[in-house]
Motif scaffolding. Sequence first.
Motif, PDB file in Angstrom:
ATOM      1  N   ALA A 337       0.477  -7.587   0.609  1.00  0.00           N
ATOM      2  CA  ALA A 337      -1.004  -7.998   0.567  1.00  0.00           C
ATOM      3  C   ALA A 337      -1.749  -7.006   0.436  1.00  0.00           C
ATOM      4  N   MET A 338      -1.754  -5.665   1.175  1.00  0.00           N
ATOM      5  CA  MET A 338      -2.466  -4.726   0.982  1.00  0.00           C
ATOM      6  C   MET A 338      -2.672  -4.058  -0.449  1.00  0.00           C
ATOM      7  N   LEU A 339      -1.585  -4.239  -1.017  1.00  0.00           N
ATOM      8  CA  LEU A 339      -1.525  -3.532  -2.478  1.00  0.00           C
ATOM      9  C   LEU A 339      -1.896  -4.467  -3.670  1.00  0.00           C
ATOM     10  N   LEU A 340      -1.631  -5.635  -3.353  1.00  0.00           N
ATOM     11  CA  LEU A 340      -2.097  -6.592  -4.161  1.00  0.00           C
ATOM     12  C   LEU A 340      -3.845  -6.886  -4.149  1.00  0.00           C
ATOM     13  N   ALA A 341      -4.516  -6.712  -3.080  1.00  0.00           N
ATOM     14  CA  ALA A 341      -5.813  -6.698  -2.905  1.00  0.00           C
ATOM     15  C   ALA A 341      -6.364  -5.692  -3.829  1.00  0.00           C
ATOM     16  N   ARG A 342      -5.587  -4.466  -3.575  1.00  0.00           N
ATOM     17  CA  ARG A 342      -6.187  -3.401  -4.230  1.00  0.00           C
ATOM     18  C   ARG A 342      -6.147  -3.590  -5.826  1.00  0.00           C
ATOM     19  N   LEU A 343      -4.830  -4.101  -6.309  1.00  0.00           N
ATOM     20  CA  LEU A 343      -4.973  -4.302  -7.696  1.00  0.00           C
ATOM     21  C   LEU A 343      -5.972  -5.386  -8.157  1.00  0.00           C
TER      22      LEU A 343
END
Length: 471
Positions: A337-343
């Motif tokens: 969730a953290m990484l995808l929001a950054r993407l």
Amino acid sequence: MATLLAKNASVLVTMDGGRRELKNAGLYAEDGILKKVGPNEELPATADTVIDLTGQICLPGFVNTHHHLNQTLTRNFPGAQDNNLFPWLKALYRVWARTTPEASRASTLVGLAELALSGCTTVFDHSYVFKNGNNVDCQIEAARDIGVRFHASRGSMSLGESKGGLPPDDCVEEEPFILKDSQRVIEKYHDASTGSMTQIVLAPCSPFSVTTSLLTETAKLARHYKVKLHTHLCETLDEERFTLERFQLRPVDWMESLGWLGEDVWFAHAIHVDDDEIKKFAATGCGAAHCPCSNMRLGSGIAPIKKYMAAGVKVGLGVDGSASNDSSNILMEARQAMLLARLRLGLLPPEGPRKYMYLSQSHPVRAKEWMTAREALELATLGGASVLGRSDIGSLEPGKCADFFTLDLNTIGYAGALHDPVAAVLFCAPQPARTTVINGRVVVKDGEIVTMDMAPVVATHNRLAAKLAEG
């Protein structure tokens, strides 16, 4: 009175109003309810159960707001590995319809065990294929046996292919029976009290598998009994085309016309929404279950989680079906969730000159637009509790349930990252829980499920999964 004392945690993350992160701290509980949370010297000296948390980080138990536990039987399923949602479902509907009560129990235990081993203490499961003798009762019994806090759905499908739906006719149920059984399950199992271990949710499956009459009658029934409502919504553009062609409305507007927006409702996925629909969710109190791994696996899209958070929409995490993930690891879900929001920060609006841009000094991103590790942890704890309507879980503070888990900081996976151990939980690879406690009961000890012998469960599960695959 059963008492529990956990002490000597290197770091204890409370997620309370002050978002405290305490060193050399612990907690004390009586009969599954926290009485004291703080430094070691403020805790009682003894208890019936004492846990030494030296060298560990202690966090509130994670809350899973969307899952399909029976799908552990069809993980990595041949013919459904490289599909988006609609063909993936059509490849699996009839397989799921063959699930027996024995298989349902085994799959529920396997999924709940995997979740507990990743720090999850409260689970919502969205089961909706009740054929071949399968029912929600065997899942509730399994959750009680293993000791996981369980929100079970009496899900449903009533719109078969012959009536314009996606599922085969032999996989759906008659609406009068669905409503009657929903009432039975609520009256038999739903417990709305503080510290409840079992609650019932009514959850028609999706816009393309249920009728408008079932949606409206289910909402009436749920509100009569004061239980929550859940369904999939805005997961794919195929679904959007379905509601536009059939009802001349986008999915959110269609659900609003049926009385399906409100504080007692949350939707799984909620990816393909516009700004006005986000405002509508916030204004009506609707929640969203964010399922990043499943969304990536099926190529469904990236949900606008930071927009939801900024608008005040309730958001929790969902592991989603174990046949579209194919894992039940909620700590991994929080990291994704953290990484995808950054993407998503790298995506321009559709009217932009390019589909993608690189983040650089020429295109600076404001700090508030980043998804931080601590925000992801909040989604997994307080966020999930809010989505499920629970004020007694999600943080470690007196009066709340004794639901927590710990991670060993002295592992290879965290080496070099302990200048900020809280952020390390998300930035580093997910590590298995050392201890998981639910309602004051130790469910995971030294990285193993201790409430039941899982070896024969896994053997039974694999045997039944192979039988399902054979047809």
